[in-house]
Design a protein around this motif. Sequence first.
Motif, PDB file in Angstrom:
ATOM      1  N   ARG A 124       0.835  -1.200   0.000  1.00  0.00           N
ATOM      2  CA  ARG A 124       0.000   0.000   0.000  1.00  0.00           C
ATOM      3  C   ARG A 124       0.873   1.255   0.000  1.00  0.00           C
ATOM      4  O   ARG A 124       0.581   2.221  -0.694  1.00  0.00           O
ATOM      5  CB  ARG A 124      -0.932  -0.008   1.213  1.00  0.00           C
ATOM      6  N   GLU A 181       3.975   1.457  -1.098  1.00  0.00           N
ATOM      7  CA  GLU A 181       4.668   1.562  -2.388  1.00  0.00           C
ATOM      8  C   GLU A 181       3.737   2.083  -3.482  1.00  0.00           C
ATOM      9  O   GLU A 181       4.175   2.788  -4.394  1.00  0.00           O
ATOM     10  CB  GLU A 181       5.255   0.195  -2.771  1.00  0.00           C
ATOM     11  N   SER A 182       2.460   1.762  -3.386  1.00  0.00           N
ATOM     12  CA  SER A 182       1.508   2.223  -4.416  1.00  0.00           C
ATOM     13  C   SER A 182       1.236   3.732  -4.293  1.00  0.00           C
ATOM     14  O   SER A 182       0.743   4.353  -5.224  1.00  0.00           O
ATOM     15  CB  SER A 182       0.196   1.440  -4.325  1.00  0.00           C
TER      16      SER A 182
END
Length: 223
Positions: free
Chosen positions: A17, A19-20
């Motif tokens: 999450r 990294e997104s």
Amino acid sequence: MKKSLHSPNSIEELMLRAESMAGLTLGQLANFHEIQIPKDLKRHKGWVGQLIELELGALAGSKPEQDFAHLGIELKTIPVSALGKVLETTYVTVAPLTNIQGLTWEESVVCHKLQQILWIPVQGDRDIPLSLRQIGSPILWRPSAEESAQLKQDWEEIMEFISMGQVDKVTARHGEVLQLRPKAANSQVLTDSIGRDGKLTQTNPRGFYLKTQFTQRILSQLL
């Protein structure tokens, strides 16, 4: 405002999450959550952190525990310049100024919160409008044995001043990696603390902060 997403069930889910989010702007994230973007952070100092907490599903809020207690992880946003320079110290927690007899480093909130940190770098250059500041790649960090020893030594030295009723003698220059600073909206805010005679007196609330040289080292090693 949209409700926060559910809290991640695993470290892997949390990291995915985080990294997104990397590469998004604060404006994009705020629009997704239907949150108004302040003009600047002068009166909204914790706004960036609260927005990131909402996106990642952090649970602690202002409680004296890790943001993801079920995963053993504390969340910290950290403002950096275009060149990757850390722009300010990192707040850890309020310093206890009374009822500290027998308190050890291992039992302290500071130690607990610094066991494992998810760092989220965010562009902090003031010439970039808040809505256009980008979120960087997440860094999951645990202190090394040497870093833990440094933190413990600083904490113990500062707490010794507090226990002896000399909190007013502690300046931001004390400590190699950890410092004690006033933590209040203004100097009129007072709280109980130990006085020099051992009786209670009044002083400004204090907070523990990580020095920028320390957090710079962490980011430089892991980025």
